[in-house]
Design a protein around this motif. Sequence first.
Motif, PDB file in Angstrom:
ATOM      1  N   GLN A  31       0.780  -1.098  -0.029  1.00 52.60           N
ATOM      2  CA  GLN A  31      -0.112  -0.136   0.033  1.00 52.60           C
ATOM      3  C   GLN A  31       0.893   1.265  -0.074  1.00 52.60           C
ATOM      4  N   ARG A  32       0.506   2.214  -0.749  1.00 52.33           N
ATOM      5  CA  ARG A  32       1.150   3.594  -0.609  1.00 52.33           C
ATOM      6  C   ARG A  32       0.176   4.573  -0.383  1.00 52.33           C
ATOM      7  N   LEU A 194      10.305   5.751  -6.004  1.00 56.64           N
ATOM      8  CA  LEU A 194       9.228   5.193  -5.116  1.00 56.64           C
ATOM      9  C   LEU A 194       7.932   4.467  -6.160  1.00 56.64           C
ATOM     10  N   ARG A 195       7.853   5.148  -7.409  1.00 55.88           N
ATOM     11  CA  ARG A 195       6.756   4.475  -8.191  1.00 55.88           C
ATOM     12  C   ARG A 195       7.528   2.940  -8.700  1.00 55.88           C
ATOM     13  N   THR A 200       5.973  -0.693   1.073  1.00 52.02           N
ATOM     14  CA  THR A 200       4.954  -0.134   1.664  1.00 52.02           C
ATOM     15  C   THR A 200       5.030   1.268   2.090  1.00 52.02           C
ATOM     16  N   LEU A 201       4.463   2.268   1.868  1.00 51.98           N
ATOM     17  CA  LEU A 201       4.686   3.754   2.013  1.00 51.98           C
ATOM     18  C   LEU A 201       3.594   4.409   2.762  1.00 51.98           C
ATOM     19  N   VAL A 214       2.460   9.339  -6.647  1.00 54.32           N
ATOM     20  CA  VAL A 214       3.006   8.139  -5.773  1.00 54.32           C
ATOM     21  C   VAL A 214       1.913   7.386  -5.259  1.00 54.32           C
ATOM     22  N   CYS A 215       0.984   8.194  -4.443  1.00 60.28           N
ATOM     23  CA  CYS A 215       0.079   7.321  -3.571  1.00 60.28           C
ATOM     24  C   CYS A 215      -1.225   6.873  -3.947  1.00 60.28           C
TER      25      CYS A 215
END
Length: 624
Positions: A31-32, A194-195, A200-201, A214-215
């Motif tokens: 999950q981001r 990050l992509r 997990t972010l 990103v999210c």
Amino acid sequence: MSPILQVENLTKSFGDLVLFENISFGLAEGQRVGLIAKNGSGKSTLLNILSGKEGYDEGKISFRRDLRVGYLEQSPSYPEELTVLEACFHHGNTTVDLIKDYEHCMETEGHPGLDELLVRMDHEKAWDYEQKAKQILSQLKIRDFDQQVKHLSGGQLKRVALANTLITEPDLLILDEPTNHLDLDMTEWLEEYLRRTNLTLLMVTHDRYFLDRVCSEIIEIDNRTIYSYKGNYSYYLEKRQERIDAKTVEVERANNLYRTELEWMRRMPQARGHKARYREEAFYELEKVAKQRFHDANVKLDVKASYIGNKIFEADHLCKAFGDLKILDDFSYIFARYEKMGIVGNNGTGKSTFIKILMGLVKPDSGTLDIGETVRFGYYSQDGLQFNEQMKVIDVVQDIAEVIELGNGRRLTASQFLQHFLFTPETQHSYVYKLSGGERRRLYLCTVLMRNPNFLVLDEPTNDLDIVTLQVLEEYLQGFKGCVIVVSHDRYFMDKVVDHLLVFNGGGDIRDFPGNYTQYREWKEVKARHDKEQQAVAKPQAAAKPARTRQDEKRRMSFKERREFEQLEKEIAELEAEKKAVEEALCSGTLSVDELTEKSKRLPQLTDLIDEKTMRWLELSELE
């Protein structure tokens, strides 16, 4: 997706201030999640709690066993005497601790526990730790590994801390304002990094483009309660408004019913039977709903700027260098009335120095700067945040002015002005030392705007400001009847506010770009592709790079080129309008199959035409 973190009924307060109460949420592998809240709502506190740096009042936090967590703090710090590479070994993480255990074992007679440590070193890939640190630091453009931390800029220090966090390849990455102090190239590098990864972010950031790209999920803390949205930032905005609208309707309905029930309560019926008691209990529950208060974040601040004349400032033949580092090299510019300029460039190219020269805080080596008599600067600097900690918030602003003029006879009191920047009456009467970092930034912004400037100079105004405050500031600047210069790494903010960019390329190379940041990036990509194609077909030949010349020494446009230049402006505007219409039609869902096919073919043609004509327009603009 398997769960890796579960937070249940978490409560945190500081004295009488409750940040959040009985909040629960979880994170699953991959999950981001972006965490959004107003300044002072406890975003950084929540991240500190999850990283184990701070305690909490009530609740339960459960991590998956053997979960590796990486945490980037908002304002990282290291002992000044450490080198860059030593800093990567300073903050404790499992790999660094393992390396220290191994070194201690090797220094101890008999090497107790060596076999187990060797297995763990292999498993953790600890042998490659230093090489990995150097590799990531190099990607982040930090190549002097022996440089002491005390000599690093804020952006360089943030990059060292970021490298420190990424080296261990954590399962869960927690980031608190990762783009603060990062230049645009580094922000885009981190975005792409990050992509590409599968970690997990959980992240707090005010950078809305970064958040959007990103999210895939947003968590919001609002009024001590947590809300979850399964989508990116754009989706969150839409669904949040729906939630607020629904809640507003519920509160209005409760208020109408509350008035009726209040009248019944005041009559104090004598017969208190079962139904009466039930109605009385329901009344108190209804009262809680009816008395809920919402602070509308979509306020519009329309402050009248003081009069500004036609002459703003003229820079003529400015030069500035620090040793071999050139900042300004024969720079000349005439600033126009109501101009809104953005300044972009990598850290160390001289953006802040240029601002300080303009403000008279730094003297140029040569050249002149002539500023108009009517100009009243409002300067928001990176290091101008200084308050008396024992003063109340309202007193800080009232020391500047009791009221602020809006024009047409309208005025705001200091308290009303603070409410526009989301300081509740309760917060206004709190002491400065109780404010969060973002709230202090917001207060500093208020002290700048309260002075009725007609020329705003904002050096990194978006750092530490929450998204709600940024939206208020964007609206204010869009309607501001004065001049604006903004230095910012926030791409979304720049797109909303500025008319054109001054691009600092380093070495005194400064170019003017006629558009916002997104248009500039698109142009750079087109130019890079064009240059690559030209290189591929051109015969290799050694050619001396033409020397840069001052604008007034360049070849001027011919009459024919002038007419072509003016015609291109019209054609580009028409093509962009057609492109927008085609895009809207494609998204409408009302087209037939033939129309859909036709417009799908037309869209890439329009894009190519716009790129081609924009390139020619930019070539001609160099001769203007």
